[in-house]
Design a protein around this motif. Structure first.
Motif: not given
Length: 119
Positions: A12, A15-16, A21, A49, A51-52, A56, A67, A70
């Motif tokens: 994470l 990615l940030s 993100t 991608i 994310t938490k 996306r 999106s 998750r």
């Protein structure tokens, strides 16, 4: 619930740091998805991608959404391993048979691959 990779915090952060993100979808990722669909003769191809909390779709062909949560993401499972993640029949796979993506739109098989984020 979805599996979480052992290196989730590092993933994470990477990615940030890359600005992925919160960034919008990009034409180049759509081109990669179109090429993948053509090469695999598949109606749907995605560059995602994870994310938490979300998946996306930064590049896509064959779907209109950008999106998903998750918890219904196939790719959330793929990122737990460096090996290709192959689902031969999502409708009969116990991890995905009741998944909204399978029930609402027939996703029969897929191949996902985790991008290596270690440098």
């Amino acid at each position: 619930m979805y599996p979480v990779p052992d290196d989730e915090a590092e993933r994470l952060e990477f990615l940030s740091d890359c600005g992925l993100t919160g960034s919008p979808a990009e034409r180049e990722f759509d081109e990669i998805a179109h090429l993948a669909a053509d090469l695999c003769d598949a109606p749907i191809a995605l560059v995602t991608i994870i994310t938490k909390d979300n998946q996306r779709l930064h590049g896509r062909t064959g779907v209109a959404i950008d999106s998903t949560s998750r918890d219904i993401s196939f790719c959330a499972h793929a990122i737990t391993s460096d090996a290709p993640f192959i689902v031969r029949d999502a409708a009969t796979d116990p991890r995905f048979a009741h998944n909204a993506l399978v029930i609402r739109r027939p996703v029969h098989s897929l191949l996902c691959r985790r991008a290596d984020h270690h440098t």
